[in-house]
Design a protein around this motif. Structure first.
Motif, PDB file in Angstrom:
ATOM      1  N   ALA A 107      38.913  39.155  34.487  1.00  0.00           N
ATOM      2  CA  ALA A 107      38.937  40.531  33.987  1.00  0.00           C
ATOM      3  C   ALA A 107      39.802  41.436  34.839  1.00  0.00           C
ATOM      4  CB  ALA A 107      37.519  41.087  33.913  1.00  0.00           C
ATOM      5  N   GLN A 108      40.216  40.952  36.009  1.00  0.00           N
ATOM      6  CA  GLN A 108      41.100  41.692  36.909  1.00  0.00           C
ATOM      7  C   GLN A 108      40.594  43.105  37.197  1.00  0.00           C
ATOM      8  OE1 GLN A 108      44.925  41.341  34.898  1.00  0.00           O
ATOM      9  NE2 GLN A 108      45.346  39.416  35.939  1.00  0.00           N
ATOM     10  N   SER A 110      38.527  44.971  35.505  1.00  0.00           N
ATOM     11  CA  SER A 110      38.351  45.847  34.351  1.00  0.00           C
ATOM     12  C   SER A 110      36.994  46.547  34.391  1.00  0.00           C
ATOM     13  CB  SER A 110      38.459  45.031  33.058  1.00  0.00           C
ATOM     14  OG  SER A 110      38.035  45.801  31.939  1.00  0.00           O
TER      15      SER A 110
END
Length: 227
Positions: A107-108, A110
């Protein structure tokens, strides 16, 4: 953060059929599984706003080998129901890097979803479990859910923007995540089975929130320690 409300224990093998935890239906890998504990919990999405808390269910299961020894335990947490949530849930659960742990944050960072896969090869050393997953460490100690042999920890947490959530923690005898090796070439290829198994677990967990019955099909372990 998850707050526990109730825990129960059992030691007899699971009855025929597929056990449930919250909205999820568990399809277990082959072997003798036993129920160890279950809880009503709450996921504290926003610490300063109780209106966004998510009711959860959790269940701890153990896997025995042919000699009756515990070789793995699985802790699954899911939404208690399929009741629709707000259009967008802003999650505050990060996936930070950690020394000695393989971490993949798909999801980096998110704020609207979680996609966090973690792997610790030696989870039985250096007080790792108590520091990283304190509630699991307590449950495992209370319900004798720690494998006797050196064990690994695989953790996968996934959410949707609408509030769907699933978390799977696996404590597995390290031999379960290693395929049998018979020659030098197979020795050089010994690491991939664990990585492939974790990707299968990720795929199964990602599918669960989108399915009506919440099916979570736990992939078979690469090794043949269990009958």
């Amino acid at each position: 953060m998850l707050a526990a409300a109730l825990a129960t224990t059992a030691c007899a093998p699971l009855p025929p059929g597929e056990p449930h935890v919250g909205r999820a239906r568990l399809q277990l890998s082959p072997g003798e599984w036993v129920p160890l504990a279950q809880e009503d919990t709450v996921f504290d999405v926003r610490p300063d706003d109780l209106a966004h808390d998510l009711p959860m269910r959790s269940r701890l299961l153990g896997l025995r080998d042919a000699d009756g020894q515990l070789v793995a335990s699985v802790w699954v947490q899911t939404n208690a129901t399929s009741t629709p949530r707000d259009p967008v849930v802003l999650w505050q659960e990060a996936c930070p890097p950690q020394s000695g742990v393989q971490v993949q944050d798909a999801a980096q960072g998110s704020p609207v979803r979680i996609d966090c896969l973690r792997y610790r090869r030696r989870a039985d050393a250096d007080g790792y479990l108590a520091a990283s997953r304190p509630r699991l460490a307590v449950l495992a100690a209370e319900h004798h859910a720690l494998p006797a042999q050196p064990y690994s920890h695989v953790s996968y947490r996934y959410s949707t923007a609408e509030g769907g959530f699933i978390s799977v923690d696996v404590l597995a005898d390290r031999r379960l995540l290693r395929a049998p090796r018979y020659n030098n070439l197979e020795f050089l290829r010994a690491a991939p089975p664990a990585q492939a198994w974790m990707e299968q677990l990720r795929t199964a967990a990602q599918a669960s929130p989108a399915l009506l019955d919440g099916l979570l099909a736990l992939p078979p372990f690469p090794s043949q320690l269990v009958p």
